[in-house]
Design an enzyme around this catalytic site. Structure first.
Site, short mmCIF file in Angstrom:
data_model
loop_
_atom_site.label_atom_id
_atom_site.label_comp_id
_atom_site.label_asym_id
_atom_site.label_seq_id
_atom_site.Cartn_x
_atom_site.Cartn_y
_atom_site.Cartn_z
N SER A 1 0.71 3.21 -1.01
CA SER A 1 1.35 3.44 -0.04
C SER A 1 2.39 2.51 0.24
CB SER A 1 0.73 3.14 1.25
OG SER A 1 0.94 2.75 2.82
N TYR B 1 -6.28 -2.51 5.26
CA TYR B 1 -5.29 -1.02 4.65
C TYR B 1 -4.37 -1.33 3.74
CZ TYR B 1 -2.67 2.91 3.82
OH TYR B 1 -1.90 3.73 3.81
#
Length: 259
Positions: free
Chosen positions: A139, A152
């Site tokens: 990401s 995360y």
């Protein structure tokens, strides 16, 4: 016959779009996700539309034994995997001290442990054959620290670092590693973690279909790091020159404003 592809998290979002792209290109598939009925419906559709073979394995990757079970099931069926797409992952929102510990540990299991485990299981046969591909989905969150999505962001930083290091180790062995680092994407991700906006650093979200197409092309072209979108590329580049403390401060402001 084209290489067989295993895709985790393939029942929706980017994973589903990857499945469509590989099937359209004639690849047989192994689709892994938690929802068995949904996987079977997707498999039937892809087989009918593209004439490929699609095997489904319903597993929850937050359970530590899932990776071994997937590998063993394929081994018993004499199914070889030439391309591994580690796409499964999820996030959560909130101050670390207030977030659910079980959720955080399951996130590490899915985003980090299962990805690492599956890669370690399938990599030896790729090396033995002298060819193979691994696509890990990280990401844009891999680049800065991420207050209020602490775990995360940290898991995605691991995926990026792991992928780049592994690719270096595999030079000359015929196995390629690509890591996809999308920015905000139109999936169920934001809804699941309770955010009202899919924007980060004021970056507009991109469709899962477009992200998958860019990642797919990057894999086929042998690229190491693939960042979809000019603004996302610029953001990742700029973060290299911003102190971690400063980046964390701006991410925190952005996360609070999105809630």
């Amino acid at each position: 016959m084209k290489e067989r592809v295993l895709i985790t998290g393939s029942s929706s979002g980017i994973g589903l779009e990857f499945a469509k792209l590989f099937a359209k290109d004639g690849h047989d598939l192994v689709l892994v996700a938690r929802q068995e009925d949904k996987l079977k419906a997707i498999a039937k559709d892809l087989e009918g539309q593209f004439g490929v073979s699609v095997m489904t394995i319903a597993k929850d990757l937050s359970i530590p034994s899932a990776s071994d079970e997937i590998f063993d099931e394929l081994k018993k069926s004499s199914v070889e995997v030439e391309i591994l797409v580690n796409n499964a992952g999820f996030g959560s929102y909130g101050a670390f001290v207030k977030t659910d510990l079980k959720t955080s540990l399951e996130m590490i299991e899915v985003n980090v442990s299962a990805l690492t485990h599956l890669t370690r299981l399938f990599l030896p046969s790729m090396i033995e054959r002298g060819h193979g591909k691994i696509l890990n989905v990280a990401s844009l969150a891999a680049f800065p620290p991420g207050p209020y999505m602490n775990v995360y962001y940290s898991t995605k930083a691991y995926v990026l670092s792991f992928s780049v290091a592994l690719n270096e180790e595999l030079k000359g062995l015929g196995v390629q590693v690509t890591v996809l680092c999308p920015g905000p994407t139109d999936t169920n991700f934001q809804k699941r973690i309770g955010l009202t906006s899919a924007e980060t650093f004021s970056i507009k979200s991109m469709s899962a279909e477009k992200v998958a197409k860019i990642g797919y092309k990057g894999l086929k072209d042998g690229k190491l790091i693939v960042i979809p979108g000019f603004i996302n590329k610029l953001t990742a580049f700029a973060l290299r020159f911003v102190p971690k403390k400063t980046a964390a401060h701006f991410v925190a402001i952005g996360q609070i404003s999105r809630k």
